[in-house]
Design a protein around this motif. Structure first.
Motif, mmCIF file in Angstrom:
data_model
loop_
_atom_site.group_PDB
_atom_site.id
_atom_site.type_symbol
_atom_site.label_atom_id
_atom_site.label_comp_id
_atom_site.label_asym_id
_atom_site.label_seq_id
_atom_site.Cartn_x
_atom_site.Cartn_y
_atom_site.Cartn_z
ATOM 1 N N GLU A 1 0.829 -1.208 0.000
ATOM 2 C CA GLU A 1 0.000 0.000 0.000
ATOM 3 C C GLU A 1 0.866 1.262 0.000
ATOM 4 N N VAL A 2 1.961 1.220 0.728
ATOM 5 C CA VAL A 2 2.873 2.371 0.745
ATOM 6 C C VAL A 2 3.548 2.522 -0.618
ATOM 7 N N ARG A 3 3.982 1.429 -1.182
ATOM 8 C CA ARG A 3 4.616 1.471 -2.502
ATOM 9 C C ARG A 3 3.670 2.043 -3.556
ATOM 10 N N ALA A 4 2.377 1.701 -3.415
ATOM 11 C CA ALA A 4 1.383 2.153 -4.390
ATOM 12 C C ALA A 4 0.897 3.572 -4.126
ATOM 13 N N GLY A 5 1.327 4.173 -3.026
ATOM 14 C CA GLY A 5 0.934 5.539 -2.719
ATOM 15 C C GLY A 5 -0.399 5.672 -2.012
ATOM 16 N N ARG A 6 -0.981 4.556 -1.582
ATOM 17 C CA ARG A 6 -2.265 4.619 -0.877
ATOM 18 C C ARG A 6 -2.087 4.806 0.630
ATOM 19 N N GLN A 7 -0.877 4.596 1.120
ATOM 20 C CA GLN A 7 -0.503 4.927 2.496
ATOM 21 C C GLN A 7 0.792 5.739 2.436
ATOM 22 N N ASP A 8 0.948 6.654 3.383
ATOM 23 C CA ASP A 8 2.144 7.501 3.376
ATOM 24 C C ASP A 8 3.328 6.864 4.090
ATOM 25 N N GLY A 9 3.049 5.957 5.027
ATOM 26 C CA GLY A 9 4.149 5.357 5.764
ATOM 27 C C GLY A 9 3.683 4.243 6.671
ATOM 28 N N VAL A 10 4.627 3.696 7.407
ATOM 29 C CA VAL A 10 4.380 2.567 8.299
ATOM 30 C C VAL A 10 4.662 3.011 9.733
ATOM 31 N N LEU A 11 3.697 2.801 10.588
ATOM 32 C CA LEU A 11 3.853 3.170 11.992
ATOM 33 C C LEU A 11 4.427 1.985 12.756
ATOM 34 N N SER A 12 5.704 2.078 13.085
ATOM 35 C CA SER A 12 6.432 1.073 13.860
ATOM 36 C C SER A 12 6.955 -0.055 12.976
ATOM 37 N N LEU A 13 8.152 0.160 12.455
ATOM 38 C CA LEU A 13 8.789 -0.808 11.562
ATOM 39 C C LEU A 13 10.285 -0.847 11.861
ATOM 40 N N ARG A 14 10.853 -2.046 11.841
ATOM 41 C CA ARG A 14 12.298 -2.182 12.008
ATOM 42 C C ARG A 14 13.013 -1.633 10.774
ATOM 43 N N TYR A 15 14.175 -1.064 11.015
ATOM 44 C CA TYR A 15 15.013 -0.632 9.898
ATOM 45 C C TYR A 15 15.746 -1.831 9.310
ATOM 46 N N SER A 16 15.798 -1.879 7.998
ATOM 47 C CA SER A 16 16.689 -2.797 7.295
ATOM 48 C C SER A 16 17.088 -2.131 5.989
ATOM 49 N N ALA A 17 18.294 -2.428 5.526
ATOM 50 C CA ALA A 17 18.825 -1.749 4.342
ATOM 51 C C ALA A 17 17.951 -1.983 3.116
ATOM 52 N N ASP A 18 17.386 -3.185 2.985
ATOM 53 C CA ASP A 18 16.566 -3.461 1.800
ATOM 54 C C ASP A 18 15.289 -2.644 1.776
ATOM 55 N N ARG A 19 14.797 -2.226 2.949
ATOM 56 C CA ARG A 19 13.570 -1.433 2.990
ATOM 57 C C ARG A 19 13.780 0.004 2.530
ATOM 58 N N THR A 20 15.010 0.460 2.481
ATOM 59 C CA THR A 20 15.281 1.830 2.036
ATOM 60 C C THR A 20 15.102 1.990 0.525
ATOM 61 N N ALA A 21 14.870 0.898 -0.178
ATOM 62 C CA ALA A 21 14.561 1.013 -1.600
ATOM 63 C C ALA A 21 13.214 1.691 -1.810
ATOM 64 N N ASP A 22 12.306 1.534 -0.847
ATOM 65 C CA ASP A 22 10.965 2.102 -0.965
ATOM 66 C C ASP A 22 10.647 3.141 0.100
ATOM 67 N N LEU A 23 11.363 3.106 1.210
ATOM 68 C CA LEU A 23 10.999 3.910 2.360
ATOM 69 C C LEU A 23 12.137 4.824 2.809
ATOM 70 N N VAL A 24 11.753 5.942 3.418
ATOM 71 C CA VAL A 24 12.721 6.868 4.011
ATOM 72 C C VAL A 24 12.569 6.802 5.521
ATOM 73 N N PHE A 25 13.654 6.466 6.212
ATOM 74 C CA PHE A 25 13.685 6.402 7.667
ATOM 75 C C PHE A 25 14.329 7.671 8.222
ATOM 76 N N PRO A 26 14.030 8.019 9.464
ATOM 77 C CA PRO A 26 14.766 9.123 10.091
ATOM 78 C C PRO A 26 16.223 8.712 10.308
ATOM 79 N N LEU A 27 17.129 9.445 9.695
ATOM 80 C CA LEU A 27 18.532 9.048 9.698
ATOM 81 C C LEU A 27 19.409 10.087 10.376
#
Length: 256
Positions: free
Chosen positions: A79-105
């Motif tokens: 849903e986030v990838r498709a633009g129907r959700q803006d983000g995920v509330l409470s998710l572990r960081y992993s390097a592969d997830r940065t392909a689609d998501l922006v984490f506070p860095l």
């Protein structure tokens, strides 16, 4: 002259109007992980969990209109990838997830000051048994281990060679331990450290170090971040600013 004055008054009136709140659509998993997330399924209960209340307070602080949805994590990521959700509330960081998501860095790594939740799971045992944990090896087991939390915690305990018994509540787990039905318990420190003194289980002790310590964040989609960078950064900062006081205030009421 009158026209200039009228224009000036219109300008002042426009400034006086409250800013339109920005929408922030966040999804989170449809599984109970109390005290952080409460309830299973798509419904959001009136008392949704400490992490949800923290997000609500942070959104209010930055003037965002928070829209929450619950669903299984794989679907949520889509849903986030498709633009129907803006983000995920409470998710572990992993390097592969940065392909689609922006984490506070910070310096290219997840910023520990701006996480939304830190989950620490530890072993607990009776003082009269020989169970030991050195951070690598679990020894002295004669019986199973009661485990609460996510399936990942169960998998980690199994990898240590233990037989596990799933349990949903700390009261049940520690009752099993006190009655010699299991040799150890693995559960959230936040729950256990408050529950044990209330239950009076002086024969139960916590082993160090923790089995797992995980920090969770609120990543947003790359498209949302590009269009709302300032909002995302202010929201992450508000989470960090409000987190400790909110957890200290609300966690006890969710544990009992």
């Amino acid at each position: 002259m009158r026209i200039a004055r009228l224009l000036a008054l219109c300008f002042v009136a426009a400034l006086a109007q409250p800013a339109v709140a920005a929408d922030l659509r966040l999804g989170y998993i449809d599984q109970d992980l109390r005290p952080f997330l409460i309830g299973d399924g798509p419904e959001i209960p009136a008392r949704p969990g400490v992490t949800i209340e923290l997000a609500q307070r942070a959104a209010a602080k930055v003037g965002a209109r928070l829209q929450l949805t619950r669903m299984p994590l794989p679907r949520l990521i889509e849903e986030v990838r498709a633009g129907r959700q803006d983000g995920v509330l409470s998710l572990r960081y992993s390097a592969d997830r940065t392909a689609d998501l922006v984490f506070p860095l910070r310096a290219g790594r997840p910023d520990p000051d701006r996480h939304v939740a830190r989950l620490s799971y530890s072993f607990y045992k009776r003082r009269d048994n020989s169970v030991a944990w050195d951070g690598t090896r679990l020894t002295g087991l004669q019986g199973p281990v009661a485990v609460g939390g996510s399936p990942l915690i169960s998998k980690r305990v199994k990898s240590l060679g233990a037989q596990i018994v799933r349990s949903d509540t700390g009261t049940q787990m520690f009752g099993m331990l006190a009655m010699y039905r299991v040799d150890a318990v693995v559960t959230l420190d936040a729950m256990a450290d408050r529950l044990l003194p209330v239950q009076g289980y002086s024969q139960i002790e916590k082993l160090s170090p923790p089995l797992v310590v995980e920090e969770f964040y609120v990543p947003v989609s790359k498209a949302f971040y590009a269009a709302n960078r300032e909002l995302a950064e202010r929201f992450w900062q508000a989470l960090g600013d409000l987190r400790d006081a909110t957890y200290a205030e609300l966690t006890p009421s969710y544990l009992f």
